[in-house]
Structure formats: structure tokens, C-alpha cells
Design an enzyme around this catalytic site. Sequence first.
Site, mmCIF file in Angstrom:
data_model
loop_
_atom_site.group_PDB
_atom_site.id
_atom_site.type_symbol
_atom_site.label_atom_id
_atom_site.label_comp_id
_atom_site.label_asym_id
_atom_site.label_seq_id
_atom_site.Cartn_x
_atom_site.Cartn_y
_atom_site.Cartn_z
ATOM 1 N N ASP A 49 30.706 40.425 75.178
ATOM 2 C CA ASP A 49 31.141 41.722 75.675
ATOM 3 C C ASP A 49 31.001 41.728 77.194
ATOM 4 O O ASP A 49 30.183 40.986 77.751
ATOM 5 C CB ASP A 49 30.309 42.863 75.070
ATOM 6 N N ASP A 75 33.781 38.484 80.797
ATOM 7 C CA ASP A 75 35.020 39.200 81.045
ATOM 8 C C ASP A 75 36.137 38.379 80.417
ATOM 9 O O ASP A 75 36.474 37.294 80.908
ATOM 10 C CB ASP A 75 35.243 39.365 82.550
ATOM 11 N N TYR A 168 49.534 50.735 74.201
ATOM 12 C CA TYR A 168 48.630 50.413 73.090
ATOM 13 C C TYR A 168 49.416 50.100 71.821
ATOM 14 O O TYR A 168 49.149 49.103 71.132
ATOM 15 C CB TYR A 168 47.679 51.581 72.851
ATOM 16 N N LYS A 172 49.464 46.458 69.833
ATOM 17 C CA LYS A 172 48.995 46.252 68.460
ATOM 18 C C LYS A 172 50.098 45.700 67.562
ATOM 19 O O LYS A 172 49.812 44.974 66.604
ATOM 20 C CB LYS A 172 48.408 47.553 67.905
#
Length: 264
Positions: A49, A75, A168, A172
Site C-alpha cells: 500500500d 507507490d 472509473y 473497471k
Amino acid sequence: MTWEPTLKSPADLVDLRGRVVCISGAASGIGKAQVELFLDAGASVVALDIDDTGLQRLYASLPDHAERLMCKTVDLTVPEQVDQAVAAGKQAFGVIDTLCNTAGYLDGYARSLDTAESLWDRVFEINVKAMYRLTNALLPDMLERRSGVIVNMASIAGFQAGGGGAAYTSSKHAVIGFTRQLSFDYGRSGIRVNAICPGMIETAMTEDVLADPDSKLVKTLKRVPAGRLGRPEDIACVALFLCGPGADFIHGAAMVVDGGLMVK
């Protein structure tokens, strides 16, 4: 031809003892729930993370699993950091045979004309390119062993509009396409790849959207057949199954986990 069962008991369906799982987006939300559940299932976990403080809290909260948990601040938009994180995980556990691409970035439901190019790039960099980058860092070893499992985090926004904004939703859709192509290209080489498509889940990423319990959106979401919003654990449980031996015949699936939102 006589069929012989390969699993001796129901517990074997999700037995991950001896497995090493790399999980991105591990410091909070769905990723954190995956870390906790996979450790309980016997796996060793490489938790990635960008949130260093969140990773420290995660590690401190799991003292009983410290020997099987490595947290690495990374990152995912920086290739060198991804390579270093993978190398550190392999040094710690010898091999990484399972990958959960869970890290994601929401665009605030911005329509196309309201989406700056920098926002579009940021969403795709994290939701798609980072997934491609981390997958490709682990695939060669999986192919050499002819064994590996990858679970990509998609969304119901990969099937329909309204689950996010222009960037977004597009990203996806791309995740589902990437999942299917990976399965097509590498399934016969022993690599099993699937996607999970959550509905609205209560996480830090969605807290602004869900902040008003009396809003029309929240009231609509609670009218799904399940009668509630989703929790990170709901998605982690499905990820655990997809990574386990019981899902051996599931390839290239995009599994919807939305409490029934899409049936209406």
C-alpha cells in the site's frame, strides 16, 4: 472414466496453508479484510500500500501472524518500487504464487466533461496500469512453475453505468477485459485468473458518497435484496474462495458481489 474428488473435506476449499499471497491496497477496506482473512486461512501475505501509517497499524494489529506477514510501502505507479516490493516479498517467503490486485481509485462520479485529463490518467494509472504492472512482475515466476492464481478487483461499474464516473466506469470495464485476456492467454499454462465485481461497499473510498444516511442514493442501496450495504469482509470471503482449491475450475469469471443490486 471415474471421477475422483481432489478435496478431502469442505475445509480444503479455502485452505491456503503454504501459499504466499501478494495483496495491493492492503492498508484499508477490502485489501485489509483480505489480509486478515488470508492469514487466518494459513497463507503468508505480502501486503502492499502507499499508506505507510495504515500498513504499520495493520501489522501491529496482527501480532499472532507477524511471521507470515510482510508489509511494504509502495507507490504502484512507480515501476521501480513495484519491482522492489516483489523482490522483497520473494526474499521473505521464497515465492509469491497468488496475487490479489485490490488497490483502486474512485473519480468522484465525475461526468466526462467534468473529468480533467489528469484525473482520467490517475484513475487508469491506479485501476488498470498498476494492475498490469504488478501482474507482469509476478507472471514469469508463475509461468515457470506452471501454477498461479490472480484475482483482480473490478466493480459492477464494469458492467453498467452509474457505479462511478466516466473514468472509473471505463477503467473497471478495462479490468474485466484484462482479466479475461489473461485467462485466455495463460490458463492452459496453469494460471487461474478471475475478477470480483463489488457493488457499493462501505470503505474509506466510499465514505463521502455514503456520508448522508438519508440520501436517495443510500436509501436506494439499502433496498437491495440483501437489505444492507456491503462490507469489506463480504468481498474478502469471495476472494478467499477464488484463491482456494475449491475454485480450480473457475477461469476468466467476473463474479458479481453486490447484494443483489443488479437484479432490479
